[in-house]
Write a protein that holds these residues in place. Structure first.
Motif, PDB file in Angstrom:
ATOM      1  N   MET A  88     -12.250  -3.875  19.908  1.00 46.56           N
ATOM      2  CA  MET A  88     -11.439  -2.703  19.484  1.00 46.56           C
ATOM      3  C   MET A  88     -10.241  -3.180  18.657  1.00 46.56           C
ATOM      4  N   PRO A  89      -9.886  -2.406  17.624  1.00 46.06           N
ATOM      5  CA  PRO A  89      -8.764  -2.828  16.782  1.00 46.06           C
ATOM      6  C   PRO A  89      -7.425  -2.699  17.500  1.00 46.06           C
ATOM      7  N   LYS A  90      -6.426  -3.318  16.874  1.00 49.16           N
ATOM      8  CA  LYS A  90      -5.061  -3.172  17.366  1.00 49.16           C
ATOM      9  C   LYS A  90      -4.469  -1.871  16.808  1.00 49.16           C
ATOM     10  N   LEU A  91      -3.387  -1.424  17.419  1.00 46.74           N
ATOM     11  CA  LEU A  91      -2.736  -0.187  16.964  1.00 46.74           C
ATOM     12  C   LEU A  91      -2.290  -0.294  15.510  1.00 46.74           C
ATOM     13  N   SER A  92      -1.818  -1.499  15.126  1.00 40.28           N
ATOM     14  CA  SER A  92      -1.326  -1.678  13.760  1.00 40.28           C
ATOM     15  C   SER A  92      -2.422  -1.366  12.752  1.00 40.28           C
TER      16      SER A  92
ATOM     17  N   PHE B 290       3.518   1.959  13.428  1.00 38.79           N
ATOM     18  CA  PHE B 290       2.732   0.799  13.873  1.00 38.79           C
ATOM     19  C   PHE B 290       2.142   0.020  12.705  1.00 38.79           C
TER      20      PHE B 290
ATOM     21  N   ILE C  36      -4.993   0.969  13.195  1.00 31.77           N
ATOM     22  CA  ILE C  36      -5.331   2.396  13.081  1.00 31.77           C
ATOM     23  C   ILE C  36      -4.114   3.226  12.645  1.00 31.77           C
TER      24      ILE C  36
ATOM     25  N   LEU D  65      -3.139   7.390  16.081  1.00 32.50           N
ATOM     26  CA  LEU D  65      -2.794   7.367  17.508  1.00 32.50           C
ATOM     27  C   LEU D  65      -2.402   8.774  17.959  1.00 32.50           C
ATOM     28  N   ILE D  66      -1.560   9.432  17.154  1.00 35.08           N
ATOM     29  CA  ILE D  66      -1.139  10.800  17.501  1.00 35.08           C
ATOM     30  C   ILE D  66      -2.372  11.713  17.577  1.00 35.08           C
TER      31      ILE D  66
ATOM     32  N   LYS E 218      -5.398  10.842  18.327  1.00 35.06           N
ATOM     33  CA  LYS E 218      -6.099  10.512  19.583  1.00 35.06           C
ATOM     34  C   LYS E 218      -5.444  11.235  20.762  1.00 35.06           C
ATOM     35  N   ILE E 219      -4.114  11.170  20.786  1.00 32.66           N
ATOM     36  CA  ILE E 219      -3.396  11.768  21.919  1.00 32.66           C
ATOM     37  C   ILE E 219      -3.604  13.283  21.916  1.00 32.66           C
TER      38      ILE E 219
END
Lengths: 345, 345
Positions: free
Chosen positions: A1-5, A345, A7, A12-13, A15-16
């Motif tokens: 899986m990739p790092k947050l930086s 990120f 995606i 991320l928002i 996803k949430i």
């Protein structure tokens, strides 16, 4: 899986927000109705027939949102802490303002600091939070204290919607006008002055620093904009930069925007700062965030009323079809701006 | 002015509570009545005649409350993140439980991480938060994401008080009994295993690690304890250690406590861990926090009812006059324990 930086923040928002949408699993027997789900400036739920609860939360972390090295010959460490408290509260109240006529009721603050911080600075931090809370008649209702190497200031505000409906990010319609409650780009100049430890060329530059550190939430303006004579159809606060804010409105309302840059007022102090710093004022007003103005759409026939009532407000341009995208014009000419917006990120 | 490390955490909390008390400056025209001000497990305000709002907020910071180096042969990094999400939610729900019969409605999460965290870990974090939220029928209603070098997980829960009154920390009376809903000290053993990177001597030790990482909030127990047949008169959750919790109840209720240590059950797993680690189980149950049990006082004639309904509950001792202070007894003998409770600063 990739790092947050990899995606990025907006993925991320997204996803949430998708996780939040799993709410259908919550029984329908719940004693509330969701009015504005996650993904707007604040969350709104109807608790009883006459109580629409508004909740928002915002956090500042040392190293990301502020730097204790900002203290300087004209800004003591204590004054800086005072401003950080004021700003942390202002950010949340700005989110409230962006929902329409909200009466903020309670504020809860979580403070993360290490033992080396002087008690005096913490006093000033709370003074800043409390002064703005009291100005807006908000009860400072507690919170939490924790030890953290880097300082953290997190505030949650709970309030009531005073109007019968909120103004969300989804209501913009083709043919409407897009406006802002006041000048853009000033807070970004203040940030540059603080980060570059620039000497204040003249006293008006100090005002730029305070635009960054001590923003005023536009609660009065939003109260006006919910009135039918001034009615905003979609609204967002400019915590992010103008381009990011427009992109959010574009996605949420499924529209496009034509921004007429020559119509946008450039305050003298911004002009002067840009001249001396060899920067483009347009670049700054498009990419500089944290002005905590309200960006809103309305019917073109409301513009005069609004400008009479909110003197600093101005027209940015027009709401277009979604396929139009976001275009910045200078007269007839389209101007290209790359998105340099702040990605966490 | 001194540094925070000099005045300590409780002086800081005292300062903040004093700032909160400046509420008299807030106009009386406000549409709420404060039922439980700051200084209890959660804040309670009456919004309308039938809506008592409950708000609580709790934050975990890497390096203070958890350590990503806790991952081990039996605990993958992903599982650790899952647990951290679960625990962050549990901490807040435990605060709700400590107020009586609360229906938690909405949870807001602020996540601070740096770009190096894998998306998979963030997924697991939210899975942990959401699983507990859904189990308790709570709507995960959004929050905030920020960049932070050290990870931060902050949750705010907004709920409604279902009973007509809350149970605060102030209601303990001389002659009453003090009880806990379940065993104390287990979470602390789990913390020691994680921090010391101890190999699991036997499978039951793994349960200690999960007592630390995946506590269950005692919402059902608190619903029982608000009923007149089981009524708790004062209540606090054991997020802090037993001695600190007793000291808070002592101050808030103006009473003292006699704790009869030989009556306190020491679970086999705690006994075994202490034997192999050369630790005193009493030291651990007095100074180890984060069990998230409820500590409460009640009339002596309720004890049997409560123990029938909450099988794991037990009597710790008696509520005494304030001048008695807090005394730990082993039979007739008074035992001295220095306060080794966790001080943040």
């Amino acid at each position: 899986m990739p790092k947050l930086s990899r995606i990025g923040e907006f993925s991320l928002i997204q996803k949430i927000q998708n996780w939040c949408k799993k709410r259908e699993k919550i029984k329908n027997s719940k004693p509330y109705k969701i009015i504005v789900p996650t993904g707007d400036d604040a969350f709104v739920a109807k608790l009883t027939s006459n109580t629409q609860l508004v909740v928002t939360t915002d956090t500042m972390v040392e190293g990301t949102h502020f730097d204790l090295n900002w203290k300087s010959s004209y800004l003591s460490l204590k004054e800086l802490w005072y401003c950080l408290g004021y700003k942390a509260m202002a950010m949340n109240l700005s989110d409230c303002a962006a929902m329409g006529h909200v009466e903020p009721l309670f504020a809860f603050a979580t403070l993360g600091v290490n033992g080396d911080i002087s008690v005096d600075c913490v006093d000033k931090l709370y003074l800043g939070m409390l002064q703005l809370a009291q100005k807006q008649q908000i009860l400072f209702a507690g919170g939490d204290t924790i030890r953290s190497e880097k300082s953290i200031i997190s505030i949650t505000v709970v309030g009531k919607l005073k109007s019968s409906f909120p103004i969300t990010r989804c209501g913009a319609k083709v043919g409407e006008t897009i406006m802002a409650t006041g000048p853009l780009g000033l807070a970004y100049c203040g940030l540059k002055i603080l980060n570059n430890k620039e000497k204040l060329k003249n006293s008006s530059w100090k005002s730029l620093v305070y635009k960054q550190l001590k923003p005023e939430p536009k609660l009065k303006e939003s109260e006006i904009l919910i009135n039918k004579d001034f009615l905003a159809t979609a609204m967002i606060d400019t915590s992010d930069d103008l381009l990011t804010s427009l992109e959010i409105l574009k996605e949420k309302s499924s529209v496009g925007f034509e921004i007429q840059l020559e119509k946008v007022p450039i305050p003298e102090v911004l002009k002067n700062y840009c001249l001396k710093s060899h920067l483009s004022p347009y670049q700054i007003l498009i990419h500089g965030g944290e002005d905590y103005q309200l960006l809103f759409t309305c019917s073109p026939n409301k513009v005069k009323n609004i400008q009479k009532k909110i003197a600093s407000s101005f027209v940015l341009g027009k709401v277009k079809e979604k396929s139009f995208g976001i275009q910045f014009k200078m007269g007839e000419k389209t101007v290209q701006f790359k998105n340099l917006g702040f990605q966490h990120f």
